[in-house]
Design an enzyme around this catalytic site. Structure first.
Site, short mmCIF file in Angstrom:
data_model
loop_
_atom_site.label_atom_id
_atom_site.label_comp_id
_atom_site.label_asym_id
_atom_site.label_seq_id
_atom_site.Cartn_x
_atom_site.Cartn_y
_atom_site.Cartn_z
N ASN A 268 0.49 -1.10 0.09
CA ASN A 268 0.18 0.24 -0.13
C ASN A 268 0.88 0.98 -0.40
O ASN A 268 0.02 2.19 0.01
CB ASN A 268 -1.64 -0.18 1.14
N HIS A 270 3.14 2.32 1.60
CA HIS A 270 3.27 2.74 3.56
C HIS A 270 3.80 1.95 4.56
O HIS A 270 4.08 0.83 3.87
CB HIS A 270 1.80 3.41 4.08
N CYS A 305 3.06 6.71 8.33
CA CYS A 305 3.97 6.83 7.43
C CYS A 305 4.53 6.30 6.66
O CYS A 305 4.87 5.16 6.29
CB CYS A 305 4.96 5.93 8.89
#
Length: 375
Positions: A268, A270, A305
């Site tokens: 994804n 991240h 993040c």
């Protein structure tokens, strides 16, 4: 604990990836073996001899799905749906590179196995094979699942070459997400060695904004969920349900300037949720690491993040009350009664992961540690 050599794989059950019409009353795997390994061969390719039959309450066949060509991964994977079709079990061998300084599997290894068995469950019932476990409607609307909370309890850590059996199932969680539970067992003794629960919410893959679960999406995945609530951790006072307060500065322990590696990014784009576990443990006091082992960990995921973010890890001790703590019999679940002996010293900690640049909260957590058994 059952042990196998890394090359000693059992014969594998291969699964049909099924699409269902309406809400099935039951899913009954029907196998006809053409060969000793459960496959028929044609043109050098292996085809699992499996058919899934879905019946309504009157016993009439609603839909019959024949398995597609089996891949090598299908043949090697030691997993299958349970008889009712509403949960999935898979066995894993603990590899040498998955153990830590205690010569047992690390909590990151356990979390990775939970992630793997969850993805394999989703694929076994016909969800996308890209690792996102998305339904047809979700793919059409560019929606993905992301972790909101993860709670893991380990009663006994498996060692190198041990075999662990993990059962998982999912169910609705209000209007905003879904819940996935796990039970970990030693297949040699059928002893429960761990359990976990997680909450997932939907996010738009392009805007990165959360979105409520629509009726169309709910109908697509609820057909594969237990009809009645089935909880791996049903205790109302469990840490899996307790609110985690935000840890404020100054923390007792910190590790600043953690930088994501390229390998920490998932599909994804991240940072993978398992990476956060390692970052949380980076700021644990060394004396606790030396004298205790992790009993449970709870993480609330607050913000994504990315690869260019820099992260600070903060940790402080949290007071806990003494006294015997007993996990009651888990009636109607796949769990097992467990008693925790509080005569052994326990320690509890609060954690915070934040962006170094502006202090925005990424993740908050709680860990509980028990005294290591004498060798």
């Amino acid at each position: 604990m059952l042990k196998l050599s890394c090359n000693g794989l059992d014969r594998v059950h291969s699964l049909a990836q099924c699409g269902f019409v309406g809400r099935p009353a039951c899913v009954v795997p029907r196998r006809r073996r053409s060969g000793a390994d459960g496959f028929r061969y044609q043109g050098g390719r292996a085809f699992p001899v499996v058919a899934a039959v879905v019946s309504d309450k009157g016993g009439a066949v609603v839909n019959q799905v024949v398995a597609e060509a089996g891949t090598l991964a299908d043949r090697l994977r030691l997993g299958s749906l349970t008889e009712d079709g509403l949960s999935y079990k898979e066995k894993f061998i603990v590899r040498s590179y998955e153990v830590g300084i205690n010569k047992t599997a690390t909590v990151e290894t356990i979390a990775n196995l939970l992630q793997e068995v969850g993805c394999n469950h989703a694929q076994s019932v016909g969800y996308s094979t890209d690792g996102f476990a998305t339904t047809p409607t979700m793919r059409k609307l560019r929606l993905i699942w992301v972790t909101a909370r993860m709670h893991i309890e380990i009663f006994k850590y498996p060692a190198w070459s041990d075999v662990v059996e993990i059962e998982t199932w999912c169910q609705g969680e209000g209007r905003v997400g879904t819940r996935r539970d796990f039970i970990l067992k030693d297949p040699a003794t059928d002893q429960v060695i761990g359990r976990a629960t997680s909450k997932w919410v939907m996010m738009n893959q392009d805007t990165r904004r959360l979105q409520k679960v629509s009726d169309d999406v709910r109908e697509e995945y609820l057909v594969f969920c237990p009809r009645e609530p089935r909880l791996a951790i049903p205790e109302e006072d469990s840490n899996s349900l307790k609110k985690i307060p935000k840890l404020e500065d100054p923390a007792q322990n910190s590790r600043l300037g953690l930088v994501p590696r390229r390998a920490d990014l998932d599909m994804n784009q991240h940072v993978n949720n398992v990476t956060y576990i390692g970052w949380v443990l980076e700021s644990m006091p060394q004396e606790i690491i030396d004298s205790h082992e992790l009993q449970s960990i709870t993480l609330d995921y607050r913000r994504e993040c990315g690869q260019n973010d820099i992260v600070d890890s903060l940790t402080s001790a949290e007071m806990i009350h003494g006294g015997a703590e007993v996990v009651p019999e888990l009636k109607g679940t796949n769990g097992s009664a467990m008693a925790r002996d509080d005569k052994q010293e326990r320690q509890q900690f609060l954690h915070l992961l934040r962006l170094s640049t502006d202090g925005l909260e990424i993740n908050r957590g709680r860990t509980e540690w028990r005294k290591k058994a004498p060798r």
